[in-house]
Design a protein around this motif. Structure first.
Motif, PDB file in Angstrom:
ATOM      1  N   ALA A  67       0.815  -1.208   0.000  1.00  0.00           N
ATOM      2  CA  ALA A  67       0.000   0.000   0.000  1.00  0.00           C
ATOM      3  C   ALA A  67       0.851   1.262   0.000  1.00  0.00           C
ATOM      4  N   LEU A  68       2.098   1.136   0.376  1.00  0.00           N
ATOM      5  CA  LEU A  68       2.980   2.295   0.452  1.00  0.00           C
ATOM      6  C   LEU A  68       3.872   2.459  -0.769  1.00  0.00           C
ATOM      7  N   TYR A 104       0.739  11.164  -0.189  1.00  0.00           N
ATOM      8  CA  TYR A 104      -0.014   9.969   0.186  1.00  0.00           C
ATOM      9  C   TYR A 104      -1.383  10.319   0.765  1.00  0.00           C
ATOM     10  N   VAL A 105      -1.504  11.487   1.368  1.00  0.00           N
ATOM     11  CA  VAL A 105      -2.769  11.887   1.975  1.00  0.00           C
ATOM     12  C   VAL A 105      -3.698  12.530   0.937  1.00  0.00           C
ATOM     13  N   ALA A 106      -3.138  13.285   0.001  1.00  0.00           N
ATOM     14  CA  ALA A 106      -3.947  14.052  -0.942  1.00  0.00           C
ATOM     15  C   ALA A 106      -4.408  13.245  -2.150  1.00  0.00           C
ATOM     16  N   ASN A 107      -3.741  12.165  -2.488  1.00  0.00           N
ATOM     17  CA  ASN A 107      -4.086  11.388  -3.677  1.00  0.00           C
ATOM     18  C   ASN A 107      -4.811  10.114  -3.288  1.00  0.00           C
ATOM     19  N   PRO A 108      -6.033   9.932  -3.809  1.00  0.00           N
ATOM     20  CA  PRO A 108      -6.808   8.735  -3.443  1.00  0.00           C
ATOM     21  C   PRO A 108      -6.136   7.427  -3.852  1.00  0.00           C
ATOM     22  N   GLU A 109      -5.282   7.477  -4.871  1.00  0.00           N
ATOM     23  CA  GLU A 109      -4.586   6.257  -5.306  1.00  0.00           C
ATOM     24  C   GLU A 109      -3.722   5.675  -4.196  1.00  0.00           C
ATOM     25  N   PRO A 114      -5.807   2.756  -0.236  1.00  0.00           N
ATOM     26  CA  PRO A 114      -5.156   1.516   0.231  1.00  0.00           C
ATOM     27  C   PRO A 114      -4.474   1.676   1.588  1.00  0.00           C
ATOM     28  N   LEU A 115      -3.912   2.857   1.824  1.00  0.00           N
ATOM     29  CA  LEU A 115      -3.261   3.095   3.108  1.00  0.00           C
ATOM     30  C   LEU A 115      -4.280   3.082   4.241  1.00  0.00           C
ATOM     31  N   ALA A 116      -5.436   3.727   4.041  1.00  0.00           N
ATOM     32  CA  ALA A 116      -6.480   3.757   5.059  1.00  0.00           C
ATOM     33  C   ALA A 116      -7.048   2.356   5.306  1.00  0.00           C
ATOM     34  N   VAL A 171      -5.164  -3.441  10.112  1.00  0.00           N
ATOM     35  CA  VAL A 171      -4.198  -3.688  11.188  1.00  0.00           C
ATOM     36  C   VAL A 171      -4.834  -3.382  12.548  1.00  0.00           C
ATOM     37  N   LEU A 172      -5.597  -2.305  12.633  1.00  0.00           N
ATOM     38  CA  LEU A 172      -6.263  -1.972  13.898  1.00  0.00           C
ATOM     39  C   LEU A 172      -7.292  -3.040  14.281  1.00  0.00           C
ATOM     40  N   ILE A 173      -8.058  -3.503  13.308  1.00  0.00           N
ATOM     41  CA  ILE A 173      -9.040  -4.559  13.589  1.00  0.00           C
ATOM     42  C   ILE A 173      -8.338  -5.829  14.044  1.00  0.00           C
ATOM     43  N   ALA A 174      -7.240  -6.177  13.380  1.00  0.00           N
ATOM     44  CA  ALA A 174      -6.500  -7.372  13.773  1.00  0.00           C
ATOM     45  C   ALA A 174      -5.922  -7.224  15.179  1.00  0.00           C
ATOM     46  N   ALA A 175      -5.414  -6.041  15.506  1.00  0.00           N
ATOM     47  CA  ALA A 175      -4.853  -5.821  16.842  1.00  0.00           C
ATOM     48  C   ALA A 175      -5.936  -5.914  17.911  1.00  0.00           C
ATOM     49  N   LEU A 176      -7.106  -5.342  17.633  1.00  0.00           N
ATOM     50  CA  LEU A 176      -8.200  -5.428  18.596  1.00  0.00           C
ATOM     51  C   LEU A 176      -8.704  -6.863  18.741  1.00  0.00           C
ATOM     52  N   ALA A 177      -8.746  -7.607  17.641  1.00  0.00           N
ATOM     53  CA  ALA A 177      -9.164  -9.007  17.703  1.00  0.00           C
ATOM     54  C   ALA A 177      -8.159  -9.823  18.517  1.00  0.00           C
ATOM     55  N   TYR A 178      -6.879  -9.558  18.322  1.00  0.00           N
ATOM     56  CA  TYR A 178      -5.851 -10.277  19.080  1.00  0.00           C
ATOM     57  C   TYR A 178      -5.945  -9.937  20.561  1.00  0.00           C
ATOM     58  N   ARG A 179      -6.158  -8.663  20.857  1.00  0.00           N
ATOM     59  CA  ARG A 179      -6.297  -8.250  22.260  1.00  0.00           C
ATOM     60  C   ARG A 179      -7.497  -8.941  22.903  1.00  0.00           C
ATOM     61  N   SER A 180      -8.597  -8.998  22.194  1.00  0.00           N
ATOM     62  CA  SER A 180      -9.785  -9.668  22.697  1.00  0.00           C
ATOM     63  C   SER A 180      -9.528 -11.162  22.907  1.00  0.00           C
TER      64      SER A 180
END
Length: 72
Positions: free
Chosen positions: A19-20, A37-42, A46-48, A54-63
């Motif tokens: 994505a980077l 990277y912030v101004a161009n949707p291309e 993918p970055l967002a 990654v945040l969802i995976a981290a929260l799932a792992y924490r749970s």
């Protein structure tokens, strides 16, 4: 379940650099600046999505860790 979870986390971690990946030829900002990277949707979409995954995976792992500690 633990093995599948590790595979999913590995896929997320290994796909993050994709994505980077930047390329010249579009946008108004310098391709090496963070604004590009912030101004161009291309790049931003993918970055967002990657950051969200990654945040969802981290929260799932924490749970998962909290539930496994409570079951002991």
């Amino acid at each position: 379940m633990d093995k599948i979870f590790r595979v999913v986390i590995s896929i997320f971690i290994l796909s993050t650099p994709l994505a980077l990946f930047a390329h010249p030829g579009h946008g108004y900002y310098n391709p090496l600046s963070p604004g590009h990277y912030v101004a161009n949707p291309e790049h931003f979409l993918p970055l967002a999505i990657t950051i969200g995954a990654v945040l969802i995976a981290a929260l799932a792992y924490r749970s998962y860790v909290i539930r496994s500690k409570q079951n002991k």
